[in-house]
Design a protein around this motif. Structure first.
Motif, PDB file in Angstrom:
ATOM      1  N   GLY A  30       0.792  -1.226   0.000  1.00  0.00           N
ATOM      2  CA  GLY A  30       0.000   0.000   0.000  1.00  0.00           C
ATOM      3  C   GLY A  30       0.821   1.272   0.000  1.00  0.00           C
ATOM      4  O   GLY A  30       0.283   2.369   0.042  1.00  0.00           O
ATOM      5  N   GLN A  31       2.141   1.160  -0.049  1.00  0.00           N
ATOM      6  CA  GLN A  31       2.975   2.355  -0.072  1.00  0.00           C
ATOM      7  C   GLN A  31       2.883   3.092  -1.402  1.00  0.00           C
ATOM      8  O   GLN A  31       3.171   4.273  -1.476  1.00  0.00           O
ATOM      9  CB  GLN A  31       4.421   2.003   0.264  1.00  0.00           C
ATOM     10  CG  GLN A  31       4.567   1.534   1.702  1.00  0.00           C
ATOM     11  CD  GLN A  31       5.987   1.201   2.035  1.00  0.00           C
ATOM     12  OE1 GLN A  31       6.881   2.010   1.849  1.00  0.00           O
ATOM     13  NE2 GLN A  31       6.213  -0.008   2.519  1.00  0.00           N
ATOM     14  N   LEU A  32       2.499   2.377  -2.434  1.00  0.00           N
ATOM     15  CA  LEU A  32       2.177   2.989  -3.721  1.00  0.00           C
ATOM     16  C   LEU A  32       0.697   2.751  -3.957  1.00  0.00           C
ATOM     17  O   LEU A  32       0.235   1.618  -3.926  1.00  0.00           O
ATOM     18  CB  LEU A  32       3.000   2.372  -4.858  1.00  0.00           C
ATOM     19  CG  LEU A  32       4.482   2.730  -4.899  1.00  0.00           C
ATOM     20  CD1 LEU A  32       5.184   1.951  -6.002  1.00  0.00           C
ATOM     21  CD2 LEU A  32       4.665   4.214  -5.107  1.00  0.00           C
ATOM     22  N   GLY A  33      -0.046   3.828  -4.162  1.00  0.00           N
ATOM     23  CA  GLY A  33      -1.487   3.739  -4.320  1.00  0.00           C
ATOM     24  C   GLY A  33      -1.918   3.531  -5.756  1.00  0.00           C
ATOM     25  O   GLY A  33      -1.124   3.677  -6.694  1.00  0.00           O
ATOM     26  N   VAL A  78       0.396   2.100 -11.136  1.00  0.00           N
ATOM     27  CA  VAL A  78      -0.102   1.014 -10.300  1.00  0.00           C
ATOM     28  C   VAL A  78      -1.537   0.715 -10.727  1.00  0.00           C
ATOM     29  O   VAL A  78      -2.349   1.625 -10.891  1.00  0.00           O
ATOM     30  CB  VAL A  78      -0.046   1.402  -8.808  1.00  0.00           C
ATOM     31  CG1 VAL A  78      -0.667   0.309  -7.943  1.00  0.00           C
ATOM     32  CG2 VAL A  78       1.393   1.677  -8.373  1.00  0.00           C
ATOM     33  N   ALA A  79      -1.830  -0.547 -10.928  1.00  0.00           N
ATOM     34  CA  ALA A  79      -3.169  -0.968 -11.343  1.00  0.00           C
ATOM     35  C   ALA A  79      -4.178  -0.713 -10.227  1.00  0.00           C
ATOM     36  O   ALA A  79      -3.845  -0.831  -9.044  1.00  0.00           O
ATOM     37  CB  ALA A  79      -3.166  -2.454 -11.703  1.00  0.00           C
ATOM     38  N   GLU A  80      -5.395  -0.361 -10.625  1.00  0.00           N
ATOM     39  CA  GLU A  80      -6.471  -0.116  -9.653  1.00  0.00           C
ATOM     40  C   GLU A  80      -6.647  -1.314  -8.721  1.00  0.00           C
ATOM     41  O   GLU A  80      -6.825  -1.162  -7.521  1.00  0.00           O
ATOM     42  CB  GLU A  80      -7.794   0.143 -10.375  1.00  0.00           C
ATOM     43  CG  GLU A  80      -7.939   1.508 -10.959  1.00  0.00           C
ATOM     44  CD  GLU A  80      -8.260   2.578  -9.916  1.00  0.00           C
ATOM     45  OE1 GLU A  80      -8.733   2.233  -8.812  1.00  0.00           O
ATOM     46  OE2 GLU A  80      -8.027   3.744 -10.230  1.00  0.00           O
ATOM     47  N   SER A  81      -6.616  -2.500  -9.293  1.00  0.00           N
ATOM     48  CA  SER A  81      -6.885  -3.710  -8.520  1.00  0.00           C
ATOM     49  C   SER A  81      -5.721  -4.120  -7.624  1.00  0.00           C
ATOM     50  O   SER A  81      -5.906  -4.928  -6.713  1.00  0.00           O
ATOM     51  CB  SER A  81      -7.211  -4.858  -9.471  1.00  0.00           C
ATOM     52  OG  SER A  81      -6.121  -5.076 -10.350  1.00  0.00           O
ATOM     53  N   LEU A  85      -5.121   1.154  -1.416  1.00  0.00           N
ATOM     54  CA  LEU A  85      -5.821   2.429  -1.289  1.00  0.00           C
ATOM     55  C   LEU A  85      -5.586   3.284  -2.529  1.00  0.00           C
ATOM     56  O   LEU A  85      -4.540   3.174  -3.165  1.00  0.00           O
ATOM     57  CB  LEU A  85      -5.302   3.191  -0.060  1.00  0.00           C
ATOM     58  CG  LEU A  85      -5.533   2.525   1.291  1.00  0.00           C
ATOM     59  CD1 LEU A  85      -4.760   3.254   2.376  1.00  0.00           C
ATOM     60  CD2 LEU A  85      -7.007   2.476   1.620  1.00  0.00           C
ATOM     61  N   PRO A  86      -6.516   4.160  -2.851  1.00  0.00           N
ATOM     62  CA  PRO A  86      -6.306   5.078  -3.983  1.00  0.00           C
ATOM     63  C   PRO A  86      -5.115   6.001  -3.729  1.00  0.00           C
ATOM     64  O   PRO A  86      -4.772   6.297  -2.574  1.00  0.00           O
ATOM     65  CB  PRO A  86      -7.608   5.884  -4.035  1.00  0.00           C
ATOM     66  CG  PRO A  86      -8.602   5.106  -3.253  1.00  0.00           C
ATOM     67  CD  PRO A  86      -7.823   4.324  -2.234  1.00  0.00           C
ATOM     68  N   ILE A  93      -2.345  10.326   3.566  1.00  0.00           N
ATOM     69  CA  ILE A  93      -1.761   9.580   4.693  1.00  0.00           C
ATOM     70  C   ILE A  93      -0.301   9.970   4.871  1.00  0.00           C
ATOM     71  O   ILE A  93       0.157  10.198   5.998  1.00  0.00           O
ATOM     72  CB  ILE A  93      -1.924   8.058   4.488  1.00  0.00           C
ATOM     73  CG1 ILE A  93      -3.393   7.666   4.658  1.00  0.00           C
ATOM     74  CG2 ILE A  93      -1.033   7.281   5.456  1.00  0.00           C
ATOM     75  CD1 ILE A  93      -3.696   6.233   4.273  1.00  0.00           C
ATOM     76  N   ARG A  94       0.441  10.054   3.769  1.00  0.00           N
ATOM     77  CA  ARG A  94       1.854  10.460   3.865  1.00  0.00           C
ATOM     78  C   ARG A  94       1.968  11.854   4.467  1.00  0.00           C
ATOM     79  O   ARG A  94       2.844  12.112   5.297  1.00  0.00           O
ATOM     80  CB  ARG A  94       2.508  10.413   2.496  1.00  0.00           C
ATOM     81  CG  ARG A  94       2.755   9.011   2.010  1.00  0.00           C
ATOM     82  CD  ARG A  94       3.564   9.021   0.710  1.00  0.00           C
ATOM     83  NE  ARG A  94       3.396   7.748   0.058  1.00  0.00           N
ATOM     84  CZ  ARG A  94       2.844   7.570  -1.123  1.00  0.00           C
ATOM     85  NH1 ARG A  94       2.398   8.580  -1.816  1.00  0.00           N
ATOM     86  NH2 ARG A  94       2.738   6.368  -1.643  1.00  0.00           N
ATOM     87  N   ASP A  95       1.086  12.768   4.044  1.00  0.00           N
ATOM     88  CA  ASP A  95       1.096  14.123   4.596  1.00  0.00           C
ATOM     89  C   ASP A  95       0.801  14.097   6.096  1.00  0.00           C
ATOM     90  O   ASP A  95       1.433  14.805   6.880  1.00  0.00           O
ATOM     91  CB  ASP A  95       0.079  15.020   3.880  1.00  0.00           C
ATOM     92  CG  ASP A  95       0.479  15.340   2.448  1.00  0.00           C
ATOM     93  OD1 ASP A  95       1.663  15.132   2.080  1.00  0.00           O
ATOM     94  OD2 ASP A  95      -0.400  15.796   1.681  1.00  0.00           O
TER      95      ASP A  95
END
Length: 129
Positions: A30-33, A78-81, A85-86, A93-95
């Motif tokens: 999930g680190q890349l949305g 990154v693929a939607e599936s 997380l988007p 979240i990073r912010d």
């Protein structure tokens, strides 16, 4: 993908496998949305000091697994599936993590407040529908 948020490394034995493994880990954790863009093949190759074909091979493996989608002119994303997380949620979240860290807030406090606020927000959005 932000350069400052993700650092890839390679070994001399199999750099394509290293790149694939690291990007796969970032995606499934999930680190890349969803829809986040990976660096271009040329940029990643330059950053890592490897041949473009090495990066292309790693990206192709990710594409075969359904983790990324490559399109001409749109790049590799990154693929939607594949993402938990988007991308917009991941950025926020990073912010939040950056802001909380800079103010000395504990992770437990932030998570606990999020758990309290979550039902309030979810309830109001459901009643608005």
């Amino acid at each position: 993908m932000k350069k400052e948020s993700v650092v890839l490394t390679t070994t001399d034995s199999n750099p394509a496998a290293d790149i694939h493994r690291q990007l796969r880990g970032l995606i499934v954790s999930g680190q890349l949305g969803a829809n986040e863009r990976l660096p271009t093949v040329r940029q990643a190759a330059s950053d890592l000091g490897v041949a473009p074909g090495t990066v292309a091979k790693a990206y192709k493996l990710l594409e075969q697994e359904g983790l990324v989608v490559s399109r001409t002119a749109a790049g590799t994303r990154v693929a939607e599936s594949a993402a938990l997380l988007p991308a917009t949620v991941m950025r926020r979240i990073r912010d939040l993590v950056d802001e909380a860290s800079s103010t000395g807030s504990s992770v437990d406090d932030v998570v606990n407040v999020l758990r309290v606020v979550w039902p309030e927000s979810a309830g109001s959005s459901q009643s608005d529908a």
